[in-house]
Design an enzyme around this catalytic site. Sequence first.
Site, PDB file in Angstrom:
ATOM      1  N   LYS A  52      15.774  -6.303  18.073  1.00 23.70           N
ATOM      2  CA  LYS A  52      17.144  -6.217  17.555  1.00 23.70           C
ATOM      3  C   LYS A  52      17.251  -6.931  16.208  1.00 23.70           C
ATOM      4  CE  LYS A  52      19.012  -5.821  22.212  1.00 23.70           C
ATOM      5  NZ  LYS A  52      19.613  -6.479  23.385  1.00 23.70           N
ATOM      6  N   GLN A  96      21.468 -12.276  25.267  1.00 25.00           N
ATOM      7  CA  GLN A  96      20.509 -11.414  25.959  1.00 25.00           C
ATOM      8  C   GLN A  96      20.540 -11.692  27.465  1.00 25.00           C
ATOM      9  OE1 GLN A  96      18.658  -8.913  24.435  1.00 25.00           O
ATOM     10  NE2 GLN A  96      18.164  -8.342  26.547  1.00 25.00           N
ATOM     11  N   ASP A 119      28.165  -6.074  22.086  1.00 20.95           N
ATOM     12  CA  ASP A 119      27.603  -5.403  23.267  1.00 20.95           C
ATOM     13  C   ASP A 119      28.694  -4.644  24.031  1.00 20.95           C
ATOM     14  OD1 ASP A 119      24.867  -5.623  23.510  1.00 20.95           O
ATOM     15  OD2 ASP A 119      24.930  -7.631  24.391  1.00 20.95           O
TER      16      ASP A 119
END
Length: 291
Positions: A52, A96, A119
């Site tokens: 990412k 994460q 997200d």
Amino acid sequence: MIIIDGKKAASEIRIELKSEIDNLKLQGKSVPGLVAILVGNNPASESYVRGKSKACEEIGMRGKIEKLPSDIPERELLAVIQKYNLDDDYNGILVQLPLPKHINEEKIIEAVSPHKDVDGFHPVNVGNLVIGKDTFLPCTPAGIQELLVRYNIPLKGKHVVVVGRSNIVGKPISNILLQKKENANAVVTICHSASNDISYFTKQADIVIAAIGQPNFIKADMVKDGVVVIDVGINRIEDSSAAKGYKIVGDVDFDEVSKKSSYITPVPGGVGPMTIAMLLKNTFKAYLIQE
Ligand code: NDP
């Protein structure tokens, strides 16, 4: 039958974003920044986060990895998140997952400012999605919609059967495609592990979206001719002929089902590459909103 090329679509999105960021630089403006918070040493998580951050840098965004020890107390992790909530250099924050067991994931997701929640997991953004307000869409479902749109696959009035109801794929993609909006307005059915006869539903589908985590689950006799198939699954199965001893397959039996379908995503190379591309898109959107 057309194979939906997620790698190509993802690369187009990155090129589009890079050109927007090049423009910002030409105007002397700051560039978007994403911080990925990584707790512990899970090798898969480390590799995702590296991917990412690298993707950010490749298009000219700032991608920072905030690496924290696996035994960090929950309150300290909350303090790190709060620091980035207030830091104007970072427009997007992602934590994460999964997190170590002593940390309450829900509490952490809710600690990220909804304005930086790239997200799309914060309950405020989930709620906005359900009621049809503009919001940060979770990246994998957003990538699925983007693929359908880029391949000009009609959605209005089409019967979409989603197999799987997780909070990160099944539920959000169902809600996205259900909205009375352009690039949506579908008739959505959701199946899950308590559905008695999944093929009863999938056989009626114009579009099947499989997100269950069961290798090769969807077979040719479960779909009608001309169906559009989106395979979200990423499953490792043993393969002695492969150098690593395994191969990655989806939730759809590609060899069989592709013969009946009009469009189908492969695994790998279908939905997977879109997830990071949509994360970049969400970070750019967060930047524009915050600017
Ligand atoms: P989850 O395990 O969170 O959810 C799976 C869903 O499938 C659940 O709703 C479950 O039902 C349902 N399900 C499981 N087995 C069956 C079955 N035999 N029949 C019917 N329904 C079933 O998975 P995710 O949604 O997180 O992921 C799904 C797949 O997609 C995985 O392979 C994952 O690796 C992949 N994935 C890929 C991404 C990408 O970037 N391409 C991103 C995220 C996930 P119930 O709710 O009743 O338990």
